[in-house]
Design a protein around this motif. Structure first.
Motif, mmCIF file in Angstrom:
data_model
loop_
_atom_site.group_PDB
_atom_site.id
_atom_site.type_symbol
_atom_site.label_atom_id
_atom_site.label_comp_id
_atom_site.label_asym_id
_atom_site.label_seq_id
_atom_site.Cartn_x
_atom_site.Cartn_y
_atom_site.Cartn_z
ATOM 1 N N ASN A 212 0.831 -1.206 0.000
ATOM 2 C CA ASN A 212 0.000 0.000 0.000
ATOM 3 C C ASN A 212 0.866 1.257 0.000
ATOM 4 O OD1 ASN A 212 -2.474 -1.305 -0.107
ATOM 5 N ND2 ASN A 212 -2.691 -1.389 2.121
ATOM 6 N N ALA A 213 1.963 1.225 0.754
ATOM 7 C CA ALA A 213 2.876 2.378 0.779
ATOM 8 C C ALA A 213 3.462 2.621 -0.613
ATOM 9 C CB ALA A 213 3.989 2.151 1.803
ATOM 10 N N GLN A 214 3.783 1.550 -1.317
ATOM 11 C CA GLN A 214 4.311 1.698 -2.675
ATOM 12 C C GLN A 214 3.273 2.347 -3.590
ATOM 13 O OE1 GLN A 214 5.479 -2.485 -2.972
ATOM 14 N NE2 GLN A 214 7.628 -1.859 -3.185
ATOM 15 N N LYS A 215 2.019 1.930 -3.460
ATOM 16 C CA LYS A 215 0.938 2.524 -4.267
ATOM 17 C C LYS A 215 0.717 3.983 -3.880
ATOM 18 C CE LYS A 215 -1.445 -1.896 -4.727
ATOM 19 N NZ LYS A 215 -2.554 -2.709 -4.216
ATOM 20 N N ASP A 216 0.755 4.263 -2.577
ATOM 21 C CA ASP A 216 0.564 5.630 -2.098
ATOM 22 C C ASP A 216 1.679 6.542 -2.604
ATOM 23 O OD1 ASP A 216 -1.753 4.892 -0.696
ATOM 24 O OD2 ASP A 216 -0.622 4.460 1.135
ATOM 25 N N LEU A 217 2.892 6.051 -2.594
ATOM 26 C CA LEU A 217 4.018 6.841 -3.084
ATOM 27 C C LEU A 217 3.856 7.142 -4.570
ATOM 28 C CD1 LEU A 217 6.790 8.123 -2.436
ATOM 29 C CD2 LEU A 217 7.818 5.955 -3.143
ATOM 30 N N ALA A 218 3.393 6.161 -5.317
ATOM 31 C CA ALA A 218 3.224 6.329 -6.768
ATOM 32 C C ALA A 218 2.250 7.454 -7.108
ATOM 33 C CB ALA A 218 2.767 5.019 -7.398
ATOM 34 N N VAL A 219 1.265 7.688 -6.229
ATOM 35 C CA VAL A 219 0.307 8.766 -6.484
ATOM 36 C C VAL A 219 0.633 10.035 -5.696
ATOM 37 C CG1 VAL A 219 -1.558 7.187 -7.138
ATOM 38 C CG2 VAL A 219 -1.367 7.942 -4.750
ATOM 39 N N GLY A 220 1.767 10.012 -5.003
ATOM 40 C CA GLY A 220 2.212 11.209 -4.288
ATOM 41 C C GLY A 220 1.553 11.448 -2.948
ATOM 42 N N ASP A 221 0.934 10.425 -2.374
ATOM 43 C CA ASP A 221 0.301 10.574 -1.062
ATOM 44 C C ASP A 221 1.312 10.190 0.027
ATOM 45 O OD1 ASP A 221 -1.307 10.716 1.167
ATOM 46 O OD2 ASP A 221 -2.938 9.521 0.307
ATOM 47 N N PHE A 222 2.192 11.144 0.345
ATOM 48 C CA PHE A 222 3.289 10.879 1.279
ATOM 49 C C PHE A 222 2.795 10.667 2.705
ATOM 50 C CE2 PHE A 222 5.057 13.830 -2.023
ATOM 51 C CZ PHE A 222 5.596 12.816 -2.802
ATOM 52 N N ASN A 223 1.687 11.313 3.066
ATOM 53 C CA ASN A 223 1.115 11.106 4.392
ATOM 54 C C ASN A 223 0.648 9.658 4.549
ATOM 55 O OD1 ASN A 223 0.256 12.075 6.998
ATOM 56 N ND2 ASN A 223 -1.845 11.914 6.230
ATOM 57 N N ALA A 224 0.008 9.127 3.517
ATOM 58 C CA ALA A 224 -0.440 7.730 3.563
ATOM 59 C C ALA A 224 0.753 6.779 3.628
ATOM 60 C CB ALA A 224 -1.323 7.410 2.364
ATOM 61 N N VAL A 225 1.853 7.121 2.937
ATOM 62 C CA VAL A 225 3.075 6.300 3.024
ATOM 63 C C VAL A 225 3.506 6.206 4.484
ATOM 64 C CG1 VAL A 225 5.536 6.177 2.437
ATOM 65 C CG2 VAL A 225 3.876 6.835 0.687
ATOM 66 N N ASN A 226 3.506 7.336 5.169
ATOM 67 C CA ASN A 226 3.903 7.343 6.581
ATOM 68 C C ASN A 226 2.963 6.518 7.444
ATOM 69 O OD1 ASN A 226 6.162 8.963 6.243
ATOM 70 N ND2 ASN A 226 5.012 10.845 6.507
ATOM 71 N N ILE A 227 1.673 6.653 7.213
ATOM 72 C CA ILE A 227 0.687 5.947 8.038
ATOM 73 C C ILE A 227 0.844 4.439 7.894
ATOM 74 C CG2 ILE A 227 -1.788 5.467 8.315
ATOM 75 C CD1 ILE A 227 -2.229 8.494 7.610
ATOM 76 N N VAL A 228 0.901 3.941 6.667
ATOM 77 C CA VAL A 228 0.973 2.488 6.494
ATOM 78 C C VAL A 228 2.357 1.947 6.870
ATOM 79 C CG1 VAL A 228 -0.936 2.305 4.858
ATOM 80 C CG2 VAL A 228 1.376 2.631 3.995
ATOM 81 N N THR A 229 3.393 2.771 6.746
ATOM 82 C CA THR A 229 4.723 2.336 7.208
ATOM 83 C C THR A 229 4.723 2.224 8.723
ATOM 84 O OG1 THR A 229 5.798 3.361 5.300
ATOM 85 C CG2 THR A 229 7.190 2.871 7.202
ATOM 86 N N TYR A 230 4.114 3.170 9.381
ATOM 87 C CA TYR A 230 3.986 3.101 10.837
ATOM 88 C C TYR A 230 3.168 1.871 11.241
ATOM 89 C CZ TYR A 230 3.019 4.313 15.666
ATOM 90 O OH TYR A 230 2.903 4.264 17.032
ATOM 91 N N ASP A 231 2.106 1.589 10.495
ATOM 92 C CA ASP A 231 1.298 0.385 10.762
ATOM 93 C C ASP A 231 2.151 -0.878 10.611
ATOM 94 O OD1 ASP A 231 -0.932 1.969 11.221
ATOM 95 O OD2 ASP A 231 -1.817 1.605 9.246
ATOM 96 N N ALA A 232 3.021 -0.900 9.606
ATOM 97 C CA ALA A 232 3.918 -2.045 9.423
ATOM 98 C C ALA A 232 4.844 -2.187 10.632
ATOM 99 C CB ALA A 232 4.732 -1.891 8.139
ATOM 100 N N MET A 233 5.357 -1.065 11.124
ATOM 101 C CA MET A 233 6.250 -1.110 12.290
ATOM 102 C C MET A 233 5.515 -1.620 13.532
ATOM 103 S SD MET A 233 8.381 2.407 11.630
ATOM 104 C CE MET A 233 9.733 2.143 12.786
ATOM 105 N N THR A 234 4.245 -1.272 13.656
ATOM 106 C CA THR A 234 3.444 -1.771 14.776
ATOM 107 C C THR A 234 3.304 -3.286 14.690
ATOM 108 O OG1 THR A 234 2.243 0.326 14.925
ATOM 109 C CG2 THR A 234 1.181 -1.611 15.912
ATOM 110 N N GLU A 235 3.083 -3.801 13.493
ATOM 111 C CA GLU A 235 2.972 -5.253 13.302
ATOM 112 C C GLU A 235 4.314 -5.949 13.582
ATOM 113 O OE1 GLU A 235 0.364 -7.160 12.970
ATOM 114 O OE2 GLU A 235 -1.030 -5.485 12.810
ATOM 115 N N ILE A 236 5.412 -5.313 13.200
ATOM 116 C CA ILE A 236 6.732 -5.879 13.521
ATOM 117 C C ILE A 236 6.874 -5.990 15.034
ATOM 118 C CG2 ILE A 236 9.239 -5.489 13.450
ATOM 119 C CD1 ILE A 236 8.670 -3.901 10.785
#
Length: 172
Positions: free
Chosen positions: A110-134
């Motif tokens: 999802n972060a890759q898709k968000d980055l492709a459309v320039g939604d940098f805030n969404a990149v941060n949110i889903v990356t943070y979600d990934a870190m929570t799962e880690i």
């Protein structure tokens, strides 16, 4: 005529040298800006220096691809460990980690898709979600029996990669 050709060659050399110096300076600047703010600055420096780009978006693309590869390997490992362990406690923990890594893979994609459309805030949110799962997976192993696989080490590395993604994408 020869003097004119020499001047052109010297000018082209100057432009080339300036471009190289600018790219090196930009790379050093990005590393010195990004890495001190990550969870593992020495690891960050190594990753960013091997990225082959100095462009911030290019660095995020590179680290997201690295995270995706790591997450898939960790998911495969967690599934394998779950299927092969005979210890019921470890089996449950590996199963839980497999679920977490399945979610992590989705978050990174999802972060890759968000980055492709320039939604940098969404990149941060889903990356943070990934870190929570880690963290959820890592937390499964706070009590014995001890995990001797590479799963926890992979999780630490993936967490470090996600930290680079967060810092870098915040600069976009």
């Amino acid at each position: 005529m020869a003097n004119s050709s020499c001047s052109i060659i010297i000018s082209l050399f100057g432009v080339l040298l300036f471009t190289i110096i600018s790219n090196v300076a930009s790379s050093i600047d990005n590393v010195s800006t990004i890495c001190p703010n990550t969870s593992n600055p020495p690891y960050c420096s190594n990753v960013l220096k091997s990225a082959g780009t100095t462009d911030l978006k290019g660095l995020v693309i590179y680290t997201l691809n690295l995270a995706n590869t790591n997450a898939h390997k960790s998911l495969t490992l967690a599934n394998s460990l779950e299927n092969t362990t005979t210890n019921p406690q470890l089996k449950q923990r590996y199963s839980s980690c497999a679920e977490s890594y399945n979610k992590i893979v989705g978050h990174i994609e999802n972060a890759q898709k968000d980055l492709a459309v320039g939604d940098f805030n969404a990149v941060n949110i889903v990356t943070y979600d990934a870190m929570t799962e880690i963290d959820n997976c890592q937390g499964e192993f706070g009590q014995p029996p001890k995990d001797t696989s590479l799963l926890l080490k992979n999780g630490k590395t993936l967490n470090d990669i996600c930290s680079i993604i967060l810092v870098t994408s915040n600069l976009l």
